[in-house]
Structure formats: C-alpha cells, structure tokens
Write a protein that holds these residues in place. Structure first.
Motif, short mmCIF file in Angstrom:
data_model
loop_
_atom_site.label_atom_id
_atom_site.label_comp_id
_atom_site.label_asym_id
_atom_site.label_seq_id
_atom_site.Cartn_x
_atom_site.Cartn_y
_atom_site.Cartn_z
N PHE A 138 0.81 -1.22 0.00
CA PHE A 138 0.00 0.00 0.00
C PHE A 138 0.85 1.27 0.00
O PHE A 138 0.32 2.36 -0.21
N ARG A 139 2.15 1.13 0.23
CA ARG A 139 3.04 2.28 0.02
C ARG A 139 3.25 2.52 -1.47
O ARG A 139 3.18 3.65 -1.96
N THR A 140 3.47 1.43 -2.21
CA THR A 140 3.71 1.55 -3.64
C THR A 140 2.41 1.66 -4.43
O THR A 140 2.41 2.14 -5.57
N LEU A 141 1.31 1.21 -3.83
CA LEU A 141 0.02 1.21 -4.52
C LEU A 141 -1.05 1.73 -3.54
O LEU A 141 -1.86 0.97 -3.04
N PRO A 142 -1.04 3.03 -3.27
CA PRO A 142 -1.96 3.56 -2.25
C PRO A 142 -3.43 3.47 -2.63
O PRO A 142 -4.29 3.41 -1.75
N HIS A 143 -3.72 3.43 -3.93
CA HIS A 143 -5.12 3.41 -4.38
C HIS A 143 -5.32 2.32 -5.43
O HIS A 143 -5.41 2.60 -6.63
N PRO A 144 -5.40 1.06 -5.00
CA PRO A 144 -5.56 -0.04 -5.96
C PRO A 144 -6.91 0.01 -6.67
O PRO A 144 -7.90 0.51 -6.12
N THR A 145 -6.94 -0.51 -7.89
CA THR A 145 -8.19 -0.63 -8.62
C THR A 145 -9.02 -1.76 -8.00
O THR A 145 -8.53 -2.54 -7.18
N GLY A 146 -10.25 -1.87 -8.43
CA GLY A 146 -11.10 -2.95 -7.94
C GLY A 146 -10.52 -4.31 -8.25
O GLY A 146 -10.55 -5.24 -7.43
N GLU A 147 -9.96 -4.45 -9.45
CA GLU A 147 -9.35 -5.71 -9.86
C GLU A 147 -8.14 -6.03 -8.98
O GLU A 147 -7.94 -7.17 -8.55
N ILE A 179 -5.45 -8.76 -4.19
CA ILE A 179 -4.80 -8.65 -2.88
C ILE A 179 -5.54 -9.50 -1.85
O ILE A 179 -4.91 -10.17 -1.01
N LYS A 180 -6.87 -9.50 -1.93
CA LYS A 180 -7.65 -10.34 -1.01
C LYS A 180 -7.37 -11.81 -1.26
O LYS A 180 -7.21 -12.60 -0.32
N ARG A 181 -7.32 -12.19 -2.55
CA ARG A 181 -7.00 -13.58 -2.86
C ARG A 181 -5.64 -13.94 -2.32
O ARG A 181 -5.45 -15.01 -1.73
N TRP A 182 -4.66 -13.06 -2.50
CA TRP A 182 -3.31 -13.29 -1.98
C TRP A 182 -3.33 -13.52 -0.46
O TRP A 182 -2.67 -14.41 0.04
N PHE A 210 3.66 -5.37 -9.48
CA PHE A 210 2.20 -5.34 -9.36
C PHE A 210 1.70 -3.90 -9.30
O PHE A 210 0.71 -3.53 -9.95
N ALA A 211 2.40 -3.07 -8.52
CA ALA A 211 2.00 -1.66 -8.39
C ALA A 211 2.14 -0.91 -9.72
O ALA A 211 1.36 -0.02 -10.03
N GLU A 212 3.14 -1.31 -10.52
CA GLU A 212 3.37 -0.65 -11.81
C GLU A 212 2.48 -1.22 -12.91
O GLU A 212 2.50 -0.74 -14.05
N GLY A 213 1.72 -2.25 -12.59
CA GLY A 213 0.83 -2.85 -13.57
C GLY A 213 1.51 -3.83 -14.50
O GLY A 213 0.91 -4.26 -15.51
#
Length: 546
Positions: free
Chosen positions: A314-323, A328-331, A359-362
């Motif tokens: 969440f530092r590298t990806l503070p606002h994840p998309t729904g996907e 992340i939940k599955r992980w 992952f954060a960079e897509g």
C-alpha cells in the motif's frame, strides 16, 4: 582518544548518575531486568563476585537523554559541561541506583529490597513499614549515620558483624570502568551494538536504534509514532521487527535482516522520508484488513509478516483498482491457507518485494504464492489454539460470514472474539466433555473443524450436552430452517446436521472440514499448487528465524 580504564566504587558511580555526570542516551533500551536478576546482582556484590565492566562515552555532544534512572530524577548539568553517556551497564547501574536511593512510595517497587542478616539473603519487601532489625532495607546504606543508629539495638554479635560486612561491601565494591572520548556518534554506534556483557541480548531493534540514532532521527520514537497512528484502528500490537521490515522495504530494500541492517548507511532525511511513508502505508494496510478481510485487530492476523508485506504494497500502490483489490484479497487468503509466511526466507522476501513493485506498476496482474496447500482433512487434525494461523483463518472466515449464535440467533461480536484474549466466544460444536464421555480424547476433540462462534451464555447453556439434545431443542423452539441459517453462518452446512443429530462426530467432522476447505479454497482462488498432507503445513504465526 584510546579507551581509558579505571576502577570506581559503585557508590561513586551511583552518585555520578544522580548529579547528571553519567546519563543514559535516548537510544538505550528501557530497564528490562526481572526481580530475580536484581537480587542476583546485589548478592554478587555482597559476596564480592565480579559483575563485569561498564562503558561510558565522555562527550560534549548534546544528545537526547533520559531524565530519570530507576525512577530517580537525574540532575541537569550546565550547557557546556561534558557528560558521560552510559553505553554498557545500564541494567546493573540502574539496579545499584534503584536499591540504594529508592524513596519509599509503591511498596511493590522492584527497588524495595532488604537484606536478612539471619539468612544472609536478599529479598523484595512488600510494604513500606519498618522491618524487623535483622531485615535491613538497602536504601539505608546511603546514609551511614542512620544505618548504624538503627543497628545499635542489635545484641547479636554475629548479626552485627554481618551488618558491618554488608555496609563495607557496598561501600568498597569496585567496578572496572572504561571511558571513551573524542568519538563521533557514528563511531560510537557500532561499539554500542557489539556490547553484550550483561547477558541480556540486544535485539535487532535495539541494535538498529543505536546504529541509526541521531538528534534528527530516533528509530524508537519513529516506530512508536507508527504504533500511535494505528492504535485507534487496533493494529498497533505487532512486534518491532514487523515495523522494521516495513521500514526497510520503504527505504528501498526488501524485508530481510540484511535490508534492516542497511538502514544504518542511509541519510537521515532518507530515513525520515521512509518512516513517514511507512506510517501512511500502515494505516492503509490496517484499513484494508478491517474492511476487506474482516480482521478487527492485529491479534487476529495469522502472520505478522503479512502486515509488513501489505505496508509495502500500500506504500507503492496507495489506491488499488477494484481488480487489484480482489487480487490482494485472494493473496491474503492463499498465503494464510498455505502457511506461506511460516517459512519466509530472505530469497522469498527479495522475490516478493520485486513482485509488489511490478504489481504496483501494472506489469503483473497476479501476486504469486509459490506454496502448496493442505488437503481438506487439515481442518480435522490441526488443533485449535490462539497462536495457530489455521485457527485464526477459521476465525476470520467466520467473522467474514457474519456468524449468528446457534441458540438465540443473535449476531456474534466478532471484534471481541478475534481479540484472542478470551476463548469464551469459541465453542466446540461437539462439546469436549461430551466427547470425553464417548472416550474421544482432547487431541481429537479440540480440532479447528469442531469450532464455531458462540456467546458465553449459550456456551454455558449447552455445556456438555450431546448435539442431538441441544440441536433438537433449538429445532423444537425455532424450527429447522432457523437452525440451518445459524449453522451456515458458522460455516456448518446443512448436510452436517443429520450427522450431528445422530451424534456421529466422525461423519460431522469430515463433512464440516470439506465444506470449510471448499470455502477457503474459493476465497484463496483454486488451482494454486498441489495439495500436501496437513502435517506438512506449518501453521504457527511465529516469525521465521531469518
């Protein structure tokens, strides 16, 4: 300047502390000795045993320092007066100051120590009242006139001789003292790190607090600041190393001990920047766990290292998309079900750090978890206990499912249940006492697959009843459909009801275990890795040794 060894009386050292000539730098750890260690030290002094050397750093540098030692206020020295920062000997010198200069207050204080002249042994007192003449509070030794005036009434020469010996030992006992001078804080830090003469081992947190300390940056205060920000979210109880892992990753490294150690080489502004980013990321991680996983507090997390991973995510990806949030939940569920973090080594930490950033960079869509999961009978054989990751996973799955009380249908307070401070909210569907009567032992009865959430009152109402008894009563009063809804909210399928009504524990456990496992696999995503026997799945939530 080369180290300067001298020999000093312990009474003189204590006086130097009280007048502010010897002080504790802020990066020193708190007093951690047990009562038994305090008694062992004063007994060693009385018997004239060596207690080891002490080390101070004489410097005019103005470092943050503790304003008290052993609950005693330390005098403030003049602005231009050089002081001696105590680097080694804190626990011993604190003990000496505490027992000699304790001012009566809390009778249970660790400093309230007396010497019994009859037995020649030291003890902790539990009151502030005058003790018998043959029991001498060590604080009396600081005032010779008062000490001997009180002993004047002793008519036993053997006890008087022992009292004289006690006084002389504490007055004349010398300690080797090594003084360092003309050193920078950067030179002193590695010296402090390597000290372990007292037998109280320094943790990696203690070492890194010393190694990174500067007037601008204090690792201890930094981590306490992160904890304070998480306290209202109830995710502040992780150990120091968990936060160190998150800080190391945020500083450009990964989660390993090597990256934690590399913090010492970073500029202070870099550390401050990383600490601020870690704090914000930790808050986002706590929010994710509370809202998306249903974990109400830090104790409910199966593995502390999951939190360190999520901080960096969440530092590298503070606002994840729904996907991304779904992934992340599955992980989370997959790493729990597979026990991935029970063996997290430095290689995996480096790989996971790269994956987080990709992952954060897509660049990747999935967070790979290269770990096998157990077969369904995992839930039949793993014991239910508060420090078990499998037990915590069941608790989180139940919380996620909004469980209802079997007996009265009321909503279970999952926040209270998942605090793990009280097991009264957890109940064996087949009561242990009932199974014991059936000659089914505790190891078979107290398994995760036999656990549901239940209020304390209902737990008492059911007590040791056979399932056929208490379930039939619920059906008679509330109807079968109502009972089935309550069971399903506790992840017990209707197909297990007939086995329970027949008091067939083996059949019930197998049906329930398969159902829970299917739910867990669905939450974790199916088809990830081969199945392993449950005995090969490590479910401890302890940190790995790395």
């Amino acid at each position: 300047m080369d180290p300067k060894p001298t020999s000093e009386r312990i009474e003189q050292l204590a006086q130097r502390v009280l007048i502010g000539d010897i002080i504790l730098p802020e990066f020193q750890r708190p007093f951690v000795w047990k009562r038994s260690q305090i008694l062992e030290l004063v007994d060693s002094i009385f018997r004239n045993y060596p207690i080891g050397s002490m080390l101070v750093w004489e410097s005019s540098q103005k470092l943050a320092s503790k304003r008290s030692i052993a609950d005693l206020e330390v005098a403030q020295r003049g602005a231009n007066y050089p002081v001696n920062y105590l680097l080694d000997g804190q626990q011993r010198l604190s003990t000496i100051c505490g027992v000699l200069y304790w001012e009566p207050g809390d009778a249970k204080s660790v400093w309230n120590v007396y010497f019994d002249l009859r037995t020649a042994k030291f003890h902790h007192a539990d009151n502030n009242e005058d003790l018998p003449l043959h029991q001498i509070p060590l604080r009396r030794l600081a005032d010779p006139a008062d000490y001997f005036r009180r002993l004047a009434a002793l008519d036993d020469q053997k006890l008087r001789d022992r009292a004289d010996l006690l006084f002389n030992r504490f007055k004349d006992y010398h300690v080797p003292l090594v003084t360092l001078g003309d050193m920078s804080i950067n030179d002193v830090a590695p010296v402090f790190e390597r000290i372990n003469s007292t037998g109280t081992r320094l943790t990696i947190y203690d070492l890194m607090r010393a190694a990174t300390w500067s007037p601008e940056f204090d690792l201890g205060r930094t981590i306490e600041g992160i904890r304070t920000s998480l306290e209202k979210k109830k995710f502040h109880e992780f150990d120091n190393k968990t936060f160190l892992r998150a800080l190391a990753a945020a500083s450009g490294g990964d989660f390993s001990s090597a990256s934690i150690d590399a913090l010492r080489d970073l500029r202070r502004d870099h550390l401050i920047q990383a600490a601020d980013a870690t704090k914000k990321a930790a808050e986002r991680a706590a929010d994710f766990l509370a809202t998306e996983i249903g974990a109400p507090r830090s104790e409910s997390l199966p593995y502390a290292n999951q939190f360190a991973f999520l901080c960096e995510l969440f530092r590298t990806l503070p606002h994840p998309t729904g996907e991304q949030l779904t992934e992340i939940k599955r992980w989370f569920w997959l790493t729990t079900l597979s026990g991935y973090f029970s063996g997290w080594d430095s290689g995996q930490m480096a790989t996971d750090t790269r994956a987080i950033r990709q992952f954060a960079e897509g660049k990747i869509k999935k967070l790979s978890v290269p770990a096998a999961i157990a077969s369904a009978n995992l839930w039949e054989v793993k014991p239910f206990r508060s420090n078990s990751a499998v037990s915590k996973m069941l608790g989180l799955m139940l919380a996620f499912n909004n469980p209802l009380d079997l007996v009265n249908g009321q909503r279970i307070d999952v926040g209270k249940s998942l605090s793990w401070s009280n097991d009264k909210e957890y109940h064996h569907f087949f009561p242990q006492a009932y199974l014991a009567r059936r000659r089914i032992g505790a190891s078979k009865a107290n398994v995760v697959g036999n656990i549901i959430l239940l209020t304390s009152k209902s737990n008492i109402d059911i007590r040791d009843s056979a399932p056929s008894e208490y379930l039939s009563e619920i059906i008679q009063q509330e109807g079968r459909d109502s009972l089935v809804r309550r069971m399903e909210s506790n992840l017990v399928p209707e197909s297990a009801l007939d086995a329970a009504l027949a008091d067939d524990y083996g059949a019930f456990l197998k049906i329930r275990a398969q159902y829970v496992h299917t739910v867990a696999q669905t939450m974790a995503g199916t088809g990830y890795g081969p199945a392993l026997p449950p005995e090969e799945i490590e479910d401890s939530d302890d940190d790995p040794t790395e």
